[in-house]
Design a protein around this motif. Structure first.
Motif, PDB file in Angstrom:
ATOM      1  N   CYS A  83       0.840  -1.187   0.000  1.00 31.25           N
ATOM      2  CA  CYS A  83       0.000   0.000   0.000  1.00 31.25           C
ATOM      3  C   CYS A  83       0.875   1.235   0.000  1.00 31.25           C
ATOM      4  O   CYS A  83       2.105   1.129   0.021  1.00 31.25           O
ATOM      5  N   ASN A  89      -3.152   5.795  -7.898  1.00 31.42           N
ATOM      6  CA  ASN A  89      -4.145   4.976  -8.603  1.00 31.42           C
ATOM      7  C   ASN A  89      -3.720   3.519  -8.690  1.00 31.42           C
ATOM      8  O   ASN A  89      -4.542   2.647  -8.932  1.00 31.42           O
ATOM      9  N   THR A  91      -1.850   1.651  -6.247  1.00 28.59           N
ATOM     10  CA  THR A  91      -1.870   0.905  -4.982  1.00 28.59           C
ATOM     11  C   THR A  91      -2.924   1.476  -4.069  1.00 28.59           C
ATOM     12  O   THR A  91      -3.338   2.633  -4.192  1.00 28.59           O
ATOM     13  N   LYS A  92      -3.297   0.614  -3.128  1.00 32.43           N
ATOM     14  CA  LYS A  92      -4.285   1.058  -2.147  1.00 32.43           C
ATOM     15  C   LYS A  92      -3.621   1.956  -1.121  1.00 32.43           C
ATOM     16  O   LYS A  92      -2.406   1.956  -0.952  1.00 32.43           O
ATOM     17  N   LEU A  93      -4.443   2.680  -0.409  1.00 32.30           N
ATOM     18  CA  LEU A  93      -3.970   3.644   0.573  1.00 32.30           C
ATOM     19  C   LEU A  93      -3.748   2.946   1.913  1.00 32.30           C
ATOM     20  O   LEU A  93      -4.577   2.160   2.376  1.00 32.30           O
ATOM     21  N   CYS A  94      -2.555   3.209   2.528  1.00 34.84           N
ATOM     22  CA  CYS A  94      -2.269   2.629   3.851  1.00 34.84           C
ATOM     23  C   CYS A  94      -3.009   3.425   4.909  1.00 34.84           C
ATOM     24  O   CYS A  94      -3.007   4.666   4.898  1.00 34.84           O
ATOM     25  N   THR A  95      -3.613   2.723   5.825  1.00 34.63           N
ATOM     26  CA  THR A  95      -4.335   3.385   6.913  1.00 34.63           C
ATOM     27  C   THR A  95      -3.471   3.501   8.163  1.00 34.63           C
ATOM     28  O   THR A  95      -3.759   4.294   9.053  1.00 34.63           O
ATOM     29  N   GLU A  98      -3.145  -1.494   9.802  1.00 32.97           N
ATOM     30  CA  GLU A  98      -2.977  -2.881   9.336  1.00 32.97           C
ATOM     31  C   GLU A  98      -2.316  -3.736  10.448  1.00 32.97           C
ATOM     32  O   GLU A  98      -1.548  -3.218  11.265  1.00 32.97           O
TER      33      GLU A  98
END
Length: 579
Positions: A83, A89, A91-95, A98
């Motif tokens: 992430c 666009n 990769t997903k966004l790191c929160t 995890e």
């Protein structure tokens, strides 16, 4: 190793047994570089695998919120969870929320073989620092030196205290260092075993622990199969047969390849102390091969000693003979005024008992380690004491003959062989033997000798005769006197007398001569210490024969038949014999 396996994989090489070092034997990823034919069955030692309590829980508890500004943790987080903290666009966004427990990677594998060394190293320094900073009444209780400040600690001080650490970490591993600064050596023995899908299993087939007693340090893991090169369960061999062990020699078989040969055990007296030795070497004369025939050891020495069974038995008989001689001497001394003692020449009887006691004692000189003095003493003492003994018996025999002739009319035989002549004859006969012994000791005396010819595997410590002529002259003179005594006693055995002991002397001389005639072939043919035992046996047998035949009948009458020990009984006995 990676580059080597890449090169080998493209070449057709014969299968070999690979022995891996600690650096690569546990690296499973190398299996993809080398083909199954190359590394199948490889084995080697590696650091033991160890689980550190709490480590896995600690690294899985890592959260981004613990270090929100750490660039390294953010990069680590993006790599593990695929992430990005920046909008993208692709990769997903790191929160940041995890959970590391949901993934499986090299990061979560804490069963690494090198981890324990790092773990124990840190704890060793910690224990050393803790010991260094101890302070009681201004002194360090461990070293007895003055306490140190934290700000003044030097690396050398920590090293000195690390040599003394001795503790056990949480996983049960004991940490200490020897005088060389080495820790306890522990290793796992690993074996590469390929599966059908060409993946590899690294199997722990054994363990080595240097802290255990000798003979228990290495052990195989039970119920495990070892795979060798060529997918074999038998260890490979590079020759047609095992190497010739020490104690044998190697002989090339001309009809077989050079790696094929035969092994032959070294001949008697030969050794070889190397494997595949091409020849055997003979030991020197005072050495003999050990059981394995791989080295020469000194030959054991043999002699008749006081501590072995044969020596103890002979010593007991010697002492018994001395005791019996003293006992009879006391009996005769107490009863010296009785007719039976007076009638048989008490002076010669006492001298004979003394000489018999010396005969028993001289046999003890034959037992024990030979020395210069014992070798000269044993043969000369034996020769002189036996001549003294036979001279006394010969004197008693002549007295019997002279006493009979004295009973004849107009005979003055006893005048020519009275007490003075008896003492002179004993002295003269004995002096002749003394002169023979002096000549023997002067010209070529007996000496201690290390006999290496009689036995191949041992050395006999014996007394060499020096001059065989001297030895046989001593024996010959004793034999001559014994034969003369036997002839005279035989002639006088039926002469009337108050107590004619000639028949007892005759019987004793028969025993004496029989013993020494049998001694000659036994002495010549007996090997080693048996020669000495035969000589002692001959001395004891002949001495006991003389003692029992001549004195026991008289002691029997003195003790059990005192009524016969009287002048009246002697006279009646003479009258009946005369009639």
């Amino acid at each position: 190793m990676r580059e080597l396996f890449k090169l080998i994989d493209g070449n057709k090489l014969p299968r070999k047994q690979w022995i891996g070092s600690e650096a690569w034997i546990s690296q499973v990823d190398l299996a993809s570089l080398g083909s199954k034919n190359i590394l199948h069955g490889a084995m080697g030692f590696a650091l033991p695998q160890s689980i550190i309590p709490g480590l896995l829980e600690f690294i899985l508890s890592l959260k981004l919120s613990d270090e929100p500004e750490s660039v390294m943790i953010k990069a680590f987080w993006e790599n593990f969870f695929d992430c990005s903290f920046s909008p993208s666009n692709t990769t997903k966004l790191c929160t940041g929320d995890e959970d590391l427990r949901t993934i499986s990677s090299a990061y979560t594998n804490t069963a690494l073989r090198s981890v324990r060394n790092v773990y124990t190293a840190v704890y060793s320094i910690a224990h050393a620092l803790n010991a260094l900073l101890q302070c009681e009444n201004g002194l360090n209780p461990t070293t007895g030196k003055h306490c140190v400040n934290k700000s003044d600690i030097q690396p050398k001080q920590i090293l000195e205290h690390m040599k003394l650490v001795d503790f056990t970490v949480l996983n049960g591993y004991k940490v200490s260092f020897d005088e060389n600064g080495d820790s306890v050596a522990q290793y796992d023995l690993l074996n590469w075993q390929y599966k059908e899908d060409d993946s590899v299993n690294v199997i722990n087939i054994g363990h080595y622990d240097n802290s255990l007693p000798e003979g228990q340090r290495f052990r195989f893991t039970p119920n495990t199969t070892i795979v060798w090169a060529l997918n074999s369960i038998e260890p490979p061999k590079s020759v047609c047969r095992d190497a010739c062990p020490a104690g044998s020699r190697k002989a090339i078989n001309k009809r077989a390849p050079v790696c094929c040969f035969d092994c032959f055990e070294c001949p008697e007296g030969g050794i070889s102390n190397d494997t595949d030795s091409s020849d055997c070497f003979l030991c020197t004369v005072e050495f003999w091969p050990n059981e394995k025939k791989d080295k020469c050891i000194p030959k054991p020495t043999e002699f008749l000693s006081f501590t072995e069974i044969m020596g103890i038995v002979l010593t007991v008989f010697c002492c018994f003979g001395v005791f019996l001689s003293i006992l009879i001497f006391i009996i005769f001394l107490v009863n010296r005024e009785t007719p039976i003692v007076r009638a048989n020449n008490s002076e010669l009887s006492f001298l004979l008992l003394l000489s018999l006691k010396l005969c028993f004692l001289c046999s003890l000189t034959f037992i024990g380690r030979p020395s210069d003095w014992s070798c000269m003493l044993r043969h000369t003492a034996f020769g002189i004491t036996f001549v003294l003994c036979i001279s006394c018996i010969l004197g008693k025999t002549i007295v019997v003959l002279m006493a009979f002739k004295a009973t004849l009319p107009s005979s003055n035989a006893m005048k020519w062989f009275g007490p003075t002549q008896q003492r002179f004859s004993v002295l003269a006969f004995t002096l002749i033997q003394v002169l023979i012994c002096i000549l023997w000791l002067t010209i070529n005396p007996p000496f201690p000798n290390r006999n290496v010819q009689s036995f191949k595997d041992k050395i006999v410590l014996e007394c060499a005769l020096g001059s065989p002529i001297g030895f046989w002259a001593v024996l010959g003179y004793i034999g001559l006197l014994a034969i003369l005594c036997f002839i005279l006693a035989f002639l006088a055995r039926k002469l009337p007398d108050s107590f004619n002991e000639a028949k007892f002397i005759t019987f004793s001389m028969v025993i004496f001569c029989a013993v020494w005639i049998a001694f000659i072939p036994a002495y010549v043919s007996s090997p080693g210490k048996a020669t000495v035992a035969v000589e002692i046996f001959a001395i004891l047998a002949s001495s006991f024969g003389l003692l029992l035949c001549i004195f026991v009948p008289k002691c029997y009458i003195i003790i059990f038949k005192p009524e016969q020990n009287s002048k009246k009984h002697m006279k009646s006995k003479m009258q009946s014999k005369g009639i």
